[in-house]
Design a protein around this motif. Structure first.
Motif, PDB file in Angstrom:
ATOM      1  N   LEU A  82      -1.432  12.963   9.479  1.00 19.81           N
ATOM      2  CA  LEU A  82      -0.320  13.558   8.750  1.00 19.81           C
ATOM      3  C   LEU A  82      -0.777  14.864   8.106  1.00 19.81           C
ATOM      4  CD1 LEU A  82       2.618  13.178   7.719  1.00 19.81           C
ATOM      5  CD2 LEU A  82       1.658  12.030   5.741  1.00 19.81           C
ATOM      6  N   LYS A 103       9.173   8.678   3.705  1.00 18.07           N
ATOM      7  CA  LYS A 103       7.949   7.876   3.545  1.00 18.07           C
ATOM      8  C   LYS A 103       7.706   7.010   4.775  1.00 18.07           C
ATOM      9  CE  LYS A 103       6.091   8.794  -0.430  1.00 18.07           C
ATOM     10  NZ  LYS A 103       4.859   9.575  -0.431  1.00 18.07           N
ATOM     11  N   ARG A 119      -0.178  10.104  -9.786  1.00 20.20           N
ATOM     12  CA  ARG A 119       0.183   8.773 -10.259  1.00 20.20           C
ATOM     13  C   ARG A 119      -1.015   8.087 -10.863  1.00 20.20           C
ATOM     14  NH1 ARG A 119       2.419   4.745  -6.278  1.00 20.20           N
ATOM     15  NH2 ARG A 119       2.263   3.373  -8.045  1.00 20.20           N
ATOM     16  N   ARG A 156      -6.893   6.823  12.216  1.00 17.86           N
ATOM     17  CA  ARG A 156      -7.905   5.787  12.142  1.00 17.86           C
ATOM     18  C   ARG A 156      -7.666   4.883  13.313  1.00 17.86           C
ATOM     19  NH1 ARG A 156      -7.809   2.875   6.351  1.00 17.86           N
ATOM     20  NH2 ARG A 156      -6.879   4.679   5.400  1.00 17.86           N
ATOM     21  N   HIS A 166       4.795  -1.350   2.712  1.00 23.03           N
ATOM     22  CA  HIS A 166       4.455  -0.070   2.091  1.00 23.03           C
ATOM     23  C   HIS A 166       5.329   0.112   0.865  1.00 23.03           C
ATOM     24  CE1 HIS A 166       2.227   0.458   5.682  1.00 23.03           C
ATOM     25  NE2 HIS A 166       3.289   0.575   6.442  1.00 23.03           N
ATOM     26  N   GLU A 167       4.711   0.092  -0.257  1.00 25.32           N
ATOM     27  CA  GLU A 167       5.469   0.099  -1.502  1.00 25.32           C
ATOM     28  C   GLU A 167       6.204   1.414  -1.715  1.00 25.32           C
ATOM     29  OE1 GLU A 167       3.254   0.395  -4.976  1.00 25.32           O
ATOM     30  OE2 GLU A 167       4.726  -0.599  -6.240  1.00 25.32           O
ATOM     31  N   ASP A 168       5.574   2.526  -1.318  1.00 25.51           N
ATOM     32  CA  ASP A 168       6.164   3.826  -1.659  1.00 25.51           C
ATOM     33  C   ASP A 168       7.477   4.099  -0.939  1.00 25.51           C
ATOM     34  OD1 ASP A 168       4.761   3.894   0.657  1.00 25.51           O
ATOM     35  OD2 ASP A 168       3.683   5.748   0.268  1.00 25.51           O
ATOM     36  N   GLN A 198       6.184   9.111   7.323  1.00 26.48           N
ATOM     37  CA  GLN A 198       4.788   9.419   7.015  1.00 26.48           C
ATOM     38  C   GLN A 198       3.881   8.235   7.313  1.00 26.48           C
ATOM     39  OE1 GLN A 198       4.411  11.108   3.035  1.00 26.48           O
ATOM     40  NE2 GLN A 198       6.432  11.977   3.258  1.00 26.48           N
ATOM     41  N   HIS A 199       4.404   7.035   7.059  1.00 23.30           N
ATOM     42  CA  HIS A 199       3.587   5.859   7.346  1.00 23.30           C
ATOM     43  C   HIS A 199       3.354   5.700   8.837  1.00 23.30           C
ATOM     44  CE1 HIS A 199       2.605   3.775   3.688  1.00 23.30           C
ATOM     45  NE2 HIS A 199       3.783   4.116   3.192  1.00 23.30           N
ATOM     46  N   GLU A 213      -4.033   1.457  -4.271  1.00 26.81           N
ATOM     47  CA  GLU A 213      -3.587   2.774  -4.731  1.00 26.81           C
ATOM     48  C   GLU A 213      -4.765   3.735  -4.637  1.00 26.81           C
ATOM     49  OE1 GLU A 213      -0.535   2.172  -8.382  1.00 26.81           O
ATOM     50  OE2 GLU A 213      -2.451   1.164  -8.484  1.00 26.81           O
ATOM     51  N   ASP A 253       0.841  -1.197   0.000  1.00 25.49           N
ATOM     52  CA  ASP A 253       0.000   0.000   0.000  1.00 25.49           C
ATOM     53  C   ASP A 253       0.874   1.244   0.000  1.00 25.49           C
ATOM     54  OD1 ASP A 253       0.920   0.225   2.577  1.00 25.49           O
ATOM     55  OD2 ASP A 253      -1.021   0.158   3.538  1.00 25.49           O
ATOM     56  N   CYS A 254       0.258   2.386   0.173  1.00 25.48           N
ATOM     57  CA  CYS A 254       1.008   3.643   0.162  1.00 25.48           C
ATOM     58  C   CYS A 254       0.382   4.585   1.197  1.00 25.48           C
ATOM     59  CB  CYS A 254       0.982   4.264  -1.225  1.00 25.48           C
ATOM     60  SG  CYS A 254      -0.648   4.440  -1.903  1.00 25.48           S
ATOM     61  N   VAL A 255       1.030   5.708   1.420  1.00 20.78           N
ATOM     62  CA  VAL A 255       0.572   6.626   2.473  1.00 20.78           C
ATOM     63  C   VAL A 255      -0.895   7.016   2.249  1.00 20.78           C
ATOM     64  CG1 VAL A 255       0.910   8.909   3.485  1.00 20.78           C
ATOM     65  CG2 VAL A 255       2.874   7.534   2.894  1.00 20.78           C
ATOM     66  N   LYS A 298      -3.587  12.582   5.975  1.00 22.29           N
ATOM     67  CA  LYS A 298      -4.060  11.373   6.616  1.00 22.29           C
ATOM     68  C   LYS A 298      -4.710  11.776   7.928  1.00 22.29           C
ATOM     69  CE  LYS A 298      -0.881   8.145   7.769  1.00 22.29           C
ATOM     70  NZ  LYS A 298       0.075   7.056   7.624  1.00 22.29           N
ATOM     71  N   SER A 351      -4.280   3.151   2.708  1.00 21.12           N
ATOM     72  CA  SER A 351      -3.812   2.058   3.556  1.00 21.12           C
ATOM     73  C   SER A 351      -4.525   0.766   3.162  1.00 21.12           C
ATOM     74  CB  SER A 351      -4.093   2.402   5.009  1.00 21.12           C
ATOM     75  OG  SER A 351      -4.041   1.239   5.775  1.00 21.12           O
TER      76      SER A 351
END
Lengths: 256, 364
Positions: B271, B262, B358, B305, A176-178, B265-266, A203, A34-36, B302, A39
């Protein structure tokens, strides 16, 4: 109540109940990326629930690095799954690793962790050994816990991978892919993507945030040899909307 | 389905979590969360109530502008007004000196008439029907915060320093992280601070606030210990998660490797990012109404959650930071100036940087 009508995700995973073998994921490695912005923890919740409820002999080993038990308990309760009860019945082995750290590159700590998992599996009765699911939430935190020693984390995963072939365990890992997209040669994620039998990727929508579509999900199911002796990859792509009591999956554009 | 003894139904409400009126500054939210205020009424509203206890809030700084300090100051002031203990860490020589720059809450007396003074002018106008819902919401939140002496969220006057009596007392702890590459000390300070707020099912005596400013700034000399920093944030996050405290950490992401940034951020539950807007950006000035009053932009990437898997989807993720009467911080949705439609595209790219550019590997 736990056998809901199958949805697009279960179809993509091959989890559609055909009577003979409802848990078709044994021996497979599932990697979730996933990415920021989007989720993918909801996929972990779904797989956790499916693993506990599809077969009564299924045992789940949950490596929780990202949230405390109370969080998963509350989320899964809303999905109709009582984790506290499953824990009492020894169907769920919850390893709370929120604060655990492996100093000195993490080698000894990870070896000990693997030993713990192996001991659990060896302690199970023969019937239950066939359907064990190991869920890791999430790998990037495991790397941080090991103080950046990705190679040790990778070794740990290789060990876990051998469990899938020896005992027919299912290995589910979130990453997390990013984080890795800007790295030169991200060995960890590349190895995992190679090992994975099913790759799931969430995504955000290219068009930005929307209230009725929370993101898109791509499932790559590297199907093993089928009846005719062919191997083929199947790619599924759909949108999803996360709700408290489940997730709606639908084909892109099927929502007006 | 098997039921455990403690709960008879999956959907029973936890009755111990009934709001008690004697703990000011706490508000009960959904999923068993408890909010404390960010010190900015508009930000609380955007985030659905404030910062949830047990969450880690990260603010990505604009490396060239101090806008993150606006958020940090209000967050700290609000805590002091509510007599919530505070731990403040900053890469300056004298972090205690920063307390002198904290803003003061708007006094209660003229609160009533002043806070509404942008409302009466609207009340006289006929409001276009599509904006009515926002107006009602607006009114309601103002009314909610105005019952009793201790408000959940104050308006802070940025030009008036916080009164001395808020700063005295034993509940403020300041740490300098200047030239201090030993992160163990900082971790220990955080750990001892957080142990004051254990989470047990029952009433909450107090909530703690941790503010860490410019965590990876070059003067901290952390540049070669990125994994130690990550590990500190991870342990801070897990300590916070099981306590009644909130940590706000600001950091300049441009100083970190993209992959490390990143990871940071995760780890954030909430965020945010702040960005200054250039003084003389003709293009932006033409696109947005009220450009002259803006001091910067706030992005919500973000929202925490906790105890739920459902993401919070906001109507807008980019907000303009404005100073009302040069004193009060307000956040507003961006409004596109009514000009020719040709500029629509550039608005999308320049103003909402959160919109992902993207495209998926598979598209239809």
């Amino acid at each position: 109540m736990n056998q809901r009508a199958s949805n697009l995700l279960d179809e993509a995973l091959g989890l559609v109940d055909e009577g003979t073998n409802p848990w078709t994921l044994s021996g497979r490695v599932l990697l979730i990326e996933d990415c920021v912005e989007t989720s993918a923890t909801f996929l972990l919740h779904h797989l956790l629930k499916r693993a506990l409820y599809t077969l009564s002999s299924n045992v789940v080993v949950f490596l929780a690095l990202s949230q405390p038990f109370s969080h998963y308990d509350r989320v899964l309760r809303k999905l109709g799954c009582n984790l506290a009860a499953q824990k009492e019945n020894n169907r769920l082995l919850f390893l709370d690793m929120l604060t655990s750290e492996f100093p000195d590159g993490g080698e000894s700590g990870l070896v000990a962790l693997y030993g713990k998992i192996e001991k659990v599996i060896n302690g199970l009765i023969e019937e239950n050994k066939k359907s064990i699911t190991i869920i890791i939430d999430d790998l990037s935190l495991l790397e941080v816990a090991a103080n950046g020693a990705s190679n040790h984390v990778l070794d740990f995963l290789h060990y876990c991978h051998t469990l899938t072939s020896v005992f027919g365990c299912t290995l589910v890992a979130l990453n997390h892919e990013d984080i890795y997209s800007s790295m030169e040669k991200p060995a960890l994620i590349l190895h995992l993507e190679y090992l994975a039998d099913i790759l799931m990727k969430t995504e955000p929508l290219a068009t930005g945030l929307a209230t009725d579509v929370h993101g898109q999900l791509t499932v790559l199911n590297k199907e093993t040899w089928d009846g005719q002796g062919r191997s083929r990859n199947r790619i599924f792509n759909f949108h999803f909307r996360i709700k408290e009591n489940g997730v709606e999956y639908f084909s892109p554009g099927s929502r007006a | 389905m098997a039921t455990s003894k403690s709960r008879t139904s999956s959907f029973s409400r936890n009755l111990t979590a009934v709001p008690s009126s004697n703990t000011p500054g706490l508000k009960y939210g959904p999923n068993g969360t408890i909010f404390i205020s960010s010190g900015i009424p508009d930000l609380d509203k955007i985030l659905g109530g404030g910062f949830a206890l047990g969450s880690l809030v990260m603010v990505m700084e604009d490396a060239e502008a101090p806008h993150h300090m606006l958020l940090l100051r209000n967050f700290m002031s609000q805590g002091l007004v509510h007599k919530q203990p505070l731990l403040y860490a900053s890469p300056s020589k004298d972090p205690k000196g920063f307390l002198g720059t904290l803003p003061s809450p708007r006094p209660c007396k003229d609160d009533k008439d002043k806070s509404r003074d942008h409302d009466p002018e609207q009340e006289g106008l006929r409001i276009a029907w599509q904006y009515k819902k926002y107006f009602a919401e607006h009114q309601q939140t103002f009314d909610n915060t105005r019952d009793g002496k201790h408000e959940y969220c104050n308006d802070f006057d940025l030009r008036k320093p916080l009164e001395r009596h808020f700063l005295t007392g034993q509940h403020i702890d300041c740490v300098s992280i200047l030239h201090n590459s030993d992160l163990v000390a900082l971790r220990d300070r955080c750990a001892t601070f957080i142990t004051q707020f254990p989470r047990n099912d029952g009433s909450i005596a107090s909530a703690g606030r941790i503010a860490i400013q410019s965590f990876c700034a070059p003067q901290c000399e952390y540049s070669n210990v990125e994994w130690d920093m990550l590990s500190l944030i991870r342990s801070l996050r897990s300590m916070i998660r099981s306590s009644n405290a909130v940590a706000v950490v600001t950091f300049p992401p441009s100083l970190l490797l993209p992959s490390v940034s990143k990871r940071w951020q995760h780890m954030a539950d909430t965020l945010l990012s702040v960005r200054a807007i250039p003084d003389e950006d003709k293009e932006l000035a033409n696109l947005l109404t009220g450009y002259q009053d803006m001091v910067g932009l706030l992005n919500v990437h973000k929202v925490a959650r906790i105890n739920t898997q459902v993401p919070v989807i906001l109507d807008a993720t980019t907000f303009s930071i404005k100073l009302q009467k040069r004193r009060f911080l307000v956040l507003e949705c961006l409004n596109q100036a009514p000009i020719d439609g040709a500029s629509g595209n550039s608005y999308g790219t320049s103003a909402s940087c959160s919109a992902s550019s993207r495209t998926g590997t598979l598209d239809f």
